[in-house]
Design an enzyme around this catalytic site. Structure first.
Site, PDB file in Angstrom:
ATOM      1  N   GLU A  28      91.572 -10.864  12.331  1.00  0.00           N
ATOM      2  CA  GLU A  28      91.076 -12.427  12.221  1.00  0.00           C
ATOM      3  C   GLU A  28      92.657 -13.120  12.183  1.00  0.00           C
ATOM      4  O   GLU A  28      92.427 -14.158  13.353  1.00  0.00           O
ATOM      5  CB  GLU A  28      90.085 -12.700  11.044  1.00  0.00           C
ATOM      6  CG  GLU A  28      89.863 -13.727  10.976  1.00  0.00           C
ATOM      7  CD  GLU A  28      88.986 -14.370  12.409  1.00  0.00           C
ATOM      8  OE1 GLU A  28      88.178 -15.700  12.599  1.00  0.00           O
ATOM      9  OE2 GLU A  28      88.381 -13.360  13.508  1.00  0.00           O
ATOM     10  N   SER A  46      92.527 -12.787  37.111  1.00  0.00           N
ATOM     11  CA  SER A  46      92.486 -14.003  37.526  1.00  0.00           C
ATOM     12  C   SER A  46      92.115 -14.540  37.021  1.00  0.00           C
ATOM     13  O   SER A  46      92.297 -15.903  36.804  1.00  0.00           O
ATOM     14  CB  SER A  46      92.976 -13.799  38.550  1.00  0.00           C
ATOM     15  OG  SER A  46      91.137 -13.440  39.626  1.00  0.00           O
TER      16      SER A  46
END
Length: 535
Positions: free
Chosen positions: A166, A435
């Site tokens: 985290e 992309s």
């Protein structure tokens, strides 16, 4: 009357001169106040870092650029803690003040015995490298034991690596699923001797905001003291986590933190019987298992995922929900950031004279006017399938809502789950380069009918890395995934131009022949596969 008029003009000029003088005095007072505040802040942080164990025994240091918005960041004065001083007893008047180029402007006054004469930080040349090469606003040097031990887990390693924690989200440019890579340089007898190797590490790792020094500590920086402090705390937490994981025999750099493979440092993640993809994956025949590449980088569209899913599901969904998304989230910080990025892209498009693009008006023109311009440009970008970050980022945010509502489900070819499982079990790290934004990539692999496949992925690259048809983009990936040679990476795609660019950067490139993919020209010179399991 003429004389009076001249006299009035002189009085007015004198008054204006006084006003200008007062303005200059006001600016000078602002600078002095900002300098005083920065000195006080540096002294306060030194005390705090001492209590954390980062600056004990006079070690460690901090430097902060004076917060004066009237002066460009590169030209602001620098406040720097002295060397060889008890950091918990630091006072504002103990600080050095340097010019933007590193020359000393003011030094602290000497103190009586047993205090030593004041001396500017031995780290000053290293701090200046971070300022010059990263346009930093603050730099922290810590001798924290966790930072030191993190470099000793593997005495031959040139990098510290950890993923799926985290606190990685607290490091600039990183998310939970990314692999955090911090370069490690070798220690020297004197800190100033580290300057060249630190500069080389900064240049070699464009994404890093820290450099570890073996058996010594860490230098980390941010665009402000808040950013530098926050990241320092996250780095130390992650170092401690890595040390504890190693004590448990677990690999911090493994997406599932599986067991370390003895003698190799490679993790083997256990496969539970309840795993969502076990029903589709065949068992691995250890006797016939082929060697896998050290690192595999996968394209998405036409490689892991049908082109039709992108063109017939994702793109139409973004078009249909574009206006609603902008309307409902217009005032959120996230959408404000998206709009600002689109404004920058629009400016570039207008400079290039792209047809159909309209200028996005300022916020004071009203919400309706801004959204109308955004919609015009975005629909044009989507129609032309533009591979620009501004579009891909907003699309990712729209799709996130669609996945959350259950309107969308990520699609992958049937061989993908089994291939990911095999590679993961063999210790091969797999990355995605598409992309589409990194968030859009995570959404596809996180919401498939086979379950969440992100556990088998070590990281994601998108257009912020560079154009997929340029070799330098793949060179950038090589620096990020920790291989000794680009040939240790296999890049799989369905686009010939991308394979050519990857090959130019030294990677092994292969082409996927999938249903719906466009034809390839003859004699293209690349190996072709119909399934990822063939790699």
């Amino acid at each position: 009357m003429g004389g009076r008029n001249l006299e009035t003009q002189e009085d007015a000029a004198l008054t204006e001169t006084k006003e200008l003088g007062m303005g200059g005095l006001h600016l000078e007072t602002q600078e002095e106040a900002a300098l005083t505040e920065t000195k006080e802040l540096a002294a306060e942080l030194c005390k705090q870092f001492y209590t954390l164990g980062w600056m004990s025994g006079t070690g460690g240091s901090i430097t902060i650029k004076v917060n004066n918005p009237n002066v460009p960041l590169t030209e602001r004065h620098i406040v720097m803690a002295p060397s060889g001083v008890q950091k918990e007893r630091m006072l504002p008047e103990d600080m050095y003040v340097l010019n933007g180029d590193g020359s000393i402007l003011t030094s602290p006054l000497p103190k009586p015995t047993p205090h030593k004469p004041p001396k500017c930080s031995d780290c000053s040349s290293l701090f200046l490298k971070a300022y010059q090469m990263r346009n930093a606003g603050a730099v922290i040097h810590s001798h924290g034991i966790a930072a030191c031990l993190a470099t000793m887990i593997n005495p031959l390693a040139k990098e510290f690596r950890i993923t799926h924690m985290e606190m990685i989200k607290g490091i600039a440019g990183h998310g939970y699923y990314d692999e955090l890579v911090v370069p490690i340089i070798e220690n020297t007898a004197h800190e100033y001797e580290l300057t060249d190797s630190l500069a080389a590490a900064i240049a070699a790792y464009p994404k890093t905001t820290a450099v570890l020094v073996r058996n010594h500590g860490i230098y980390n920086w941010g665009d402000s003291w808040i950013s530098a402090k926050t990241q320092a705390e996250c780095y130390h937490y992650l170092f401690e986590a890595a040390i504890k994981l190693h004590k448990l025999g677990l690999d911090p750099a493994d997406a599932r933190h599986g067991q370390l493979r003895r003698g190799s440092g490679v993790s083997v993640a256990s496969i539970s019987s309840g795993n969502e993809i076990m029903s589709t994956a065949t068992s691995i025949d250890e006797g016939n298992k082929k060697p896998y590449p050290h690192v595999i980088v996968l394209d998405i569209e036409g490689t892991t995922t049908p082109i039709s899913f992108v063109t017939e599901v994702l793109f139409p969904y973004a078009v249909d929900h574009l206006e609603d998304h902008l309307e409902s989230t217009y005032d959120s910080e996230e959408t404000k950031g998206d709009i600002e990025l689109l404004r920058q892209q629009t400016s570039e498009d207008l400079e290039q004279g792209l047809s159909g693009i309209v200028e996005i008006p300022p916020d004071d023109a009203g919400k309706a006017a801004v959204i109308a311009a955004l919609k015009n440009n975005l629909l044009l970008m989507i129609k032309e399938d533009r591979k620009v970050t501004a579009l891909k980022q907003l699309q990712g945010h729209i799709w996130r809502t669609g996945y959350a509502k259950g309107d969308l489900q990520g699609q992958v070819f049937e061989d993908v789950p089994e291939a990911l499982l095999k590679w993961h079990t063999a210790g091969t790290k797999v990355y995605i380069y598409s992309s589409g934004s990194r968030e859009a990539q995570r959404l596809i692999f996180g919401h498939t009918k086979y379950g969440d496949l992100r556990r088998y992925l070590s990281g994601y690259f998108d257009t912020t890395t560079g154009n997929k048809r340029e070799a330098r983009s793949y060179s950038e990936i090589c620096l990020s995934v920790g291989v000794d040679n680009p040939s240790q990476i296999t890049f799989a795609t369905d686009v010939l131009a991308e394979a050519v660019a990857a090959k130019q950067a030294g990677l092994e490139a292969v082409l996927l022949l999938r249903p719906g993919n466009g034809p390839l020209p003859p004699n293209h010179g690349f190996r072709t596969y119909t399934s990822l399991l063939e790699i």
